[in-house]
Design an enzyme around this catalytic site. Structure first.
Site, PDB file in Angstrom:
ATOM      1  N   GLU A  29      57.720  61.918  -4.416  1.00 14.32           N
ATOM      2  CA  GLU A  29      56.413  62.120  -5.038  1.00 14.32           C
ATOM      3  C   GLU A  29      56.359  61.762  -6.522  1.00 14.32           C
ATOM      4  O   GLU A  29      55.337  61.304  -7.004  1.00 14.32           O
ATOM      5  CB  GLU A  29      55.969  63.581  -4.854  1.00 14.32           C
ATOM      6  CG  GLU A  29      55.715  63.980  -3.418  1.00 14.32           C
ATOM      7  CD  GLU A  29      54.607  63.174  -2.769  1.00 14.32           C
ATOM      8  OE1 GLU A  29      53.551  62.989  -3.411  1.00 14.32           O
ATOM      9  OE2 GLU A  29      54.804  62.704  -1.633  1.00 14.32           O
TER      10      GLU A  29
ATOM     11  N   SER B  52      24.411  68.379  40.236  1.00 14.15           N
ATOM     12  CA  SER B  52      24.065  69.360  41.274  1.00 14.15           C
ATOM     13  C   SER B  52      24.711  70.715  41.064  1.00 14.15           C
ATOM     14  O   SER B  52      24.353  71.681  41.760  1.00 14.15           O
ATOM     15  CB  SER B  52      24.455  68.809  42.650  1.00 14.15           C
ATOM     16  OG  SER B  52      23.682  67.673  42.966  1.00 14.15           O
TER      17      SER B  52
END
Length: 716
Positions: free
Chosen positions: A155, A421
């Site tokens: 980082e 249905s």
């Protein structure tokens, strides 16, 4: 006389004090004015000296000679440049001072924004998942060097050498971005990342970037490098709901940060760049490749020796306590959503006891995976959802999709689809409550309503048939005629009463299931038929406790109100049992257990449903595609019924057969079930069997708002 002298002395003392104060103030004023004049004189002298110097530099110095006159324009800019730099420094100092006074302490900002921790348990206390991951603050002294080295290597390698901004990193990133023609690399330092997480909104503007630079300098001036790194490691997101190194170490490895190995530290550091992409729970190989890259950087920069490097490669990180058990992702997501609503708590850590049965949840997951893997490609079906609950609404299994890692959208709860249905039982219930009976006749012939001409599946028409036969074979013509007879408003009222709150009056097309709804609502609606007509509220949370053991919520045990009469329940269970015994859902038949249900298929095979139940369990299955593309001939009575049956057989293991409410169960059927599950010495009357509805209960009652009984109608 003595009193007069004392009083006179007090007056003289007071007068002297007043005079002394006046003289002191005068002296202070004189000193203040003298200092002010001296300061002004000093500033004026300094300014005169500067002016004289630059005047000499421009007019009388060797640079001002005619032969060097070409330099004069540049020399004339020097005073203005110095003034500009001075004002810029003053402005920067003022801005930093402003932020220093108005911004909160980073510790407070960090702690307040962390979500609470949820520990989610199945029935019996089995661990399911953890969400939020709020853990204790980890001081820098307890963070091992391996984690610090790994994080800095990936980082911010120059973290301990820059002042909050890294000019070298910015230049390198700008060069790479310029050469590639797009943003491929950032130059943010750990300090800048911390500023973004704590104070700034996630937007890309020049103003926000300027604020980021200023706040980074402010943080560096106020806190030491160790403190900034401590703040960062306790706030950064490591994926899986884990904020901070303490949460990540516990979630992935079941350890405190101080016990994390070098290989584990490299894996955790690799998550910061892209927590979802490098997540070890979804792709361990990718996460390990990323950790190997970090280990190589550490070795190349001599932060670890060759032996440490070889040891870390030989013993890669292994997950010890996964953040959630496979197959429970959708359950954990929904619990994390509803738990704060049930308790109103957003700060305290919570333990949530769910209604989920871990064994049935895994059985449901296996059933879905087996069908989609073996038959999904041929059927062009990519997704499925499953719900299994007890007749009182306690959810025992929930599958929201084929793969939670790929898509977290919960199709069992969120997806609005046409039930086809499968919606017809609500029409038949409205008819039964209006006076119709299962053996009454109705026409199964083509019908036209205001230019609309619906048709039966396969264009098969049976003429005059009973309501039982019409539901068994899922006659569209009969459903349209019934909906027209009882009224669409009445049908919507019935569906809403049973829990299908999304049902809307879309006209007679609702007889074919065109009003969209969810699997959760449909399954809970069918549970009313399974429990004998009582209201159902689907629930997944049994109890919620805080971390001190105090019960904040508990599922209600109060008896629910009756919403459907026993007579209507008896008629509906009789008809829907025929659907499974010899109708469109024969594939879902359970040999040892009376079952009922209804299939549903929307137009062009876009959705396929089967909702079915026994006296002990209620289950719903949906299959389809997220983009609503048609499947290849998949009906509710095919693949969804197969999934339902596989799950139901697992759920009924060891259970005695029970009659559906309002129906009978022959003694020989009970004995057959007992023999099949290995029970002996069965009593003459099954003690587990529900009491049959008496003739008085089953007989038509006086008209009521709930179940009005009307004279028998002639068939339509």
């Amino acid at each position: 006389m003595a009193e007069w002298r004392v009083g006179q002395g007090e007056e003289r003392a007071a007068s002297f004090g007043t005079a002394a104060g006046r003289h002191a103030r005068a002296a202070a004023g004189f000193i203040r004015r003298a200092l002010a004049r001296g300061l002004r004189a000093t500033v004026a002298a300094i300014w005169k000296t500067i002016r004289a110097f630059f005047l000499w530099l421009i007019v009388k110095s060797p640079l001002a000679e005619p032969r060097r006159s070409a330099h004069r324009p540049l020399l004339q800019l020097i005073p203005w440049l110095i003034v500009a730099v001075g004002w810029g420094a003053i402005t920067l100092l003022a801005v930093v001072t402003y932020y220093a006074t108005v911004l909160p302490d980073p510790r407070q900002a960090m702690v307040l924004r962390l979500p609470p921790n949820l520990t989610i348990l199945a029935r019996g206390g089995e661990f399911i998942a953890e969400r939020g991951m709020r853990r204790n603050y980890v001081p820098y002294a307890e963070i091992p060097p391996n984690i610090v080295k790994a994080v800095l290597a990936t980082e911010d390698r120059r973290f301990f050498y820059h002042f909050g901004l890294d000019p070298i990193g910015l230049a390198r990133a700008a060069s790479r971005n310029w050469n590639s023609g797009e943003v491929v690399q950032g130059g943010s330092t750990i300090t800048q990342q911390l500023v973004k997480n704590l104070f700034l909104q996630p937007k890309r503007t020049w103003t926000r970037k300027a604020e980021e630079f200023i706040l980074a300098i402010w943080l560096e001036s106020r806190f030491s490098k160790q403190q900034i790194l401590e703040f960062y490691l306790n706030r950064v997101y490591f994926g899986g709901g884990n904020f901070g190194i303490g949460a990540a170490a516990h979630s992935y490895f079941g350890k405190e940060p101080k016990d994390v190995t070098l290989a584990e530290a490299a894996l955790l550091a690799g998550l910061i760049k892209a927590p979802s992409y490098y997540s070890p729970t979804s792709n361990m190989d990718r996460a390990r490749d990323r950790s190997k890259e970090i280990l190589r950087i550490l070795a190349e920069t001599d932060q670890i020796d060759i032996n440490q490097y070889a040891e870390a490669l030989a013993h890669p990180a292994e997950l010890k306590v996964p953040p959630s058990k496979p197959g429970f992702g959708f359950v954990a997501d929904w619990v994390a959503e509803v738990a704060p609503m049930l308790t109103g708590e957003t700060d305290r850590n919570l333990v949530v006891e769910t209604t989920i049965d871990a064994g049935l949840q895994l059985a449901a997951r296996t059933a879905v995976e087996d069908i989609i893997r073996n038959k999904g490609r041929t059927a062009r079906a990519t997704e499925a959802a499953v719900l299994l609950m007890t007749p009182d609404g306690a959810i025992r299994a929930m599958i929201g999709g084929r793969n939670h890692a790929e898509s977290q959208f919960n199709r069992a709860v969120r997806a609005m689809r046409q039930p086809g249905s499968a919606f017809k039982p609500f029409i038949y219930l409205a008819a039964v409550e209006s006076g119709w009976m299962p053996d009454m006749k109705i026409e199964d012939r083509p019908i036209e309503v205001d230019g609309w001409k619906p048709s039966n599946f396969g264009d098969i028409y049976r003429g005059e048939i009973t309501l039982r036969q019409a539901l068994t074979h899922s006659s569209n013509m009969a459903a349209v005629r019934l909906a027209k007879a009882v009224g669409t408003d009445r049908v919507v009222e019935v569906a809403n009463r049973l829990g299908v709150m999304s049902a809307k009056n879309v006209g007679l097309t609702m007889a074919l299931g065109t009003s969209e709804t969810t699997l959760l609502e449909m399954t809970s609606g069918f549970a009313v038929f399974a429990n004998g007509g009582f209201s159902v509220v689907p629930e997944i949370v049994e109890r919620i406790r805080d971390d001190q053991g105090r019960v904040l919520f508990e599922r209600s045990k109060a008896p629910p109100p009756r919403i459907v009469s026993p007579r209507a329940i008896s008629a509906m269970n009789d008809m829907m049992n025929s659907v499974v015994a010899g109708g469109t859902a024969m594939a879902a038949s359970l040999d040892l257990y009376p079952a009922a249900g209804k299939t549903g298929t929307s137009q062009k095979y876009k959705d396929a449903w089967f909702i079915g139940y026994t006296a002990q369990w209620v289950g719903g299955v949906w299959m389809g595609n997220d983009n609503a593309s048609p499947m290849r001939g998949v009906t509710g009575g095919s693949l969804p019924a197969e999934i339902w049956k596989q799950i139901m057989l697992k759920a009924h293991e060891g259970l005695m057969a029970k009659a559906l409410p309002g129906t009978g169960l022959p003694p020989e059927f009970i004995q057959h079930t007992a023999d099949a599950i290995g029970l002996s010495n069965l009593p003459a009357r099954n003690p587990l069997r529900r009491r049959e509805v008496s003739d008085a209960e089953a007989a038509p009652a006086a008209p009521s708002p709930l179940a009005p009984v009307r004279p028998r109608r002639a068939p339509l």
